[in-house]
Motif scaffolding. Structure first.
Motif, PDB file in Angstrom:
ATOM      1  N   GLU A 116     -32.241 -78.734  13.172  1.00  0.00           N
ATOM      2  CA  GLU A 116     -33.544 -78.115  13.403  1.00  0.00           C
ATOM      3  C   GLU A 116     -34.168 -77.626  12.095  1.00  0.00           C
ATOM      4  O   GLU A 116     -35.388 -77.660  11.934  1.00  0.00           O
ATOM      5  CB  GLU A 116     -33.400 -76.976  14.392  1.00  0.00           C
ATOM      6  N   ARG A 117     -33.348 -77.197  11.168  1.00  0.00           N
ATOM      7  CA  ARG A 117     -33.876 -76.742   9.870  1.00  0.00           C
ATOM      8  C   ARG A 117     -34.421 -77.921   9.071  1.00  0.00           C
ATOM      9  O   ARG A 117     -35.503 -77.842   8.479  1.00  0.00           O
ATOM     10  CB  ARG A 117     -32.787 -76.038   9.077  1.00  0.00           C
ATOM     11  N   GLU A 118     -33.683 -79.036   9.055  1.00  0.00           N
ATOM     12  CA  GLU A 118     -34.126 -80.210   8.300  1.00  0.00           C
ATOM     13  C   GLU A 118     -35.257 -80.947   9.005  1.00  0.00           C
ATOM     14  O   GLU A 118     -36.079 -81.594   8.356  1.00  0.00           O
ATOM     15  CB  GLU A 118     -32.950 -81.163   8.087  1.00  0.00           C
ATOM     16  N   CYS A 119     -35.275 -80.881  10.338  1.00  0.00           N
ATOM     17  CA  CYS A 119     -36.322 -81.503  11.162  1.00  0.00           C
ATOM     18  C   CYS A 119     -36.562 -82.961  10.760  1.00  0.00           C
ATOM     19  O   CYS A 119     -37.644 -83.307  10.279  1.00  0.00           O
ATOM     20  CB  CYS A 119     -37.614 -80.703  11.041  1.00  0.00           C
TER      21      CYS A 119
ATOM     22  N   GLU B 231     -37.565 -86.813  10.674  1.00  0.00           N
ATOM     23  CA  GLU B 231     -38.711 -87.489  11.278  1.00  0.00           C
ATOM     24  C   GLU B 231     -38.309 -88.140  12.599  1.00  0.00           C
ATOM     25  O   GLU B 231     -37.274 -88.808  12.696  1.00  0.00           O
ATOM     26  CB  GLU B 231     -39.246 -88.559  10.325  1.00  0.00           C
TER      27      GLU B 231
ATOM     28  N   CYS C 182     -33.282 -80.877  20.162  1.00  0.00           N
ATOM     29  CA  CYS C 182     -31.837 -80.737  19.945  1.00  0.00           C
ATOM     30  C   CYS C 182     -31.308 -79.743  20.964  1.00  0.00           C
ATOM     31  O   CYS C 182     -31.952 -78.730  21.248  1.00  0.00           O
ATOM     32  CB  CYS C 182     -31.530 -80.204  18.541  1.00  0.00           C
TER      33      CYS C 182
ATOM     34  N   GLU D 133     -37.277 -85.045  18.414  1.00  0.00           N
ATOM     35  CA  GLU D 133     -38.115 -84.257  19.311  1.00  0.00           C
ATOM     36  C   GLU D 133     -37.391 -83.080  19.937  1.00  0.00           C
ATOM     37  O   GLU D 133     -38.035 -82.130  20.376  1.00  0.00           O
ATOM     38  CB  GLU D 133     -38.674 -85.166  20.417  1.00  0.00           C
TER      39      GLU D 133
END
Length: 249
Positions: free
Chosen positions: A46-49, A51, A56, A54
């Motif tokens: 979630e921190r790196e997000c 590409e 996690c 949608e």
């Protein structure tokens, strides 16, 4: 949950789930290090997000990553997640920030939780010893699932590695605390169950009218201190059921 960091052969691994999902698995069965790894890995994704990702979410020992197959090539995303998996020892990672310690008052036994004696006997304890053990245990929310906002909590001492019942209890109420296989489950809805009903709380885990409808989150730590039946009755009128909480460092 005090088990040492331990990797299981063949894990971690990444499996495909349908056309738009990847499951990063850190173990086959519930172990503290595998649950820690799943929680820490989810926070990092979630921190790196990346590409195309949608959503996690975590289960007991895995992290599910849902992606848009039109926005990212599944092979490329799998490779990126594989690099992230190998970047560190997730089994020994720090747990995510934002966790809380919550204390939820619980009445054990009585007609409100009629299977305490049965569960205590299965664990080789007296009822008083069972109450002491369960009420003093500080457990982690390992996963949310089965019903809205319903937590699985563990792990309890080995004595509580008791099996589920062979038959279902037709119904337990909202706020029921049940036990089996070194875990507790706190029910957010009225439901049948094969787990033994040992305690009753007045807390509402699922609050659909709230901006955050689920009261508990994976990684939170919880304790269920024992209260008298009389004290429990006074908590029924409390919107939080007597719950208190504090932030964990």
């Amino acid at each position: 949950m005090t088990e040492p960091a331990l990797q299981t052969p063949g894990f971690p691994r990444i499996d495909s789930v349908g056309l738009d999902g990847l499951l990063v698995r850190f173990g086959e069965t519930l172990m503290e290090p595998a649950n820690r790894a799943a929680l820490a890995f989810k926070a990092e994704v979630e921190r790196e997000c990346p590409e195309g990702v949608e959503e996690c979410s975590t289960s007991l020992v895995s992290c599910f990553v849902r992606f848009d197959p039109l926005a990212v090539n599944p092979t490329d995303l799998t490779a990126r997640l594989a690099r992230l998996v190998s970047a560190r020892d997730w089994y020994d990672a720090a747990l995510p920030e934002g966790r809380r310690f919550l204390s939820i008052p619980t009445v054990y036994g009585t007609e409100l939780a009629p299977q305490l004696d049965e569960a205590a006997q299965a664990a080789g304890m007296s009822a008083a010893e069972a109450i002491q053990s369960l009420s003093s245990a500080r457990v982690r929310v390992t996963a949310i699932g089965f019903a809205p906002g319903q937590p699985y909590l563990g792990t309890l001492p080995e004595a509580w590695d008791i099996p589920r019942q062979t038959a279902l209890t037709p119904q337990v109420p909202v706020g029921a605390l049940v036990v089996a296989i070194r875990q507790l489950v706190l029910f957010s809805v009225t439901t049948p169950t094969g787990w033994r009903h040992v305690g009753q709380t007045a807390v509402r885990l699922f609050q659909p009218e709230s901006d955050r409808p689920f009261l508990l989150r994976p990684g939170d730590e919880v304790q269920f201190p024992s209260v008298t039946r009389e004290r429990f009755e006074t908590l029924r009128g409390d919107p939080l059921g007597g719950l208190t909480q504090e932030a964990l460092p």
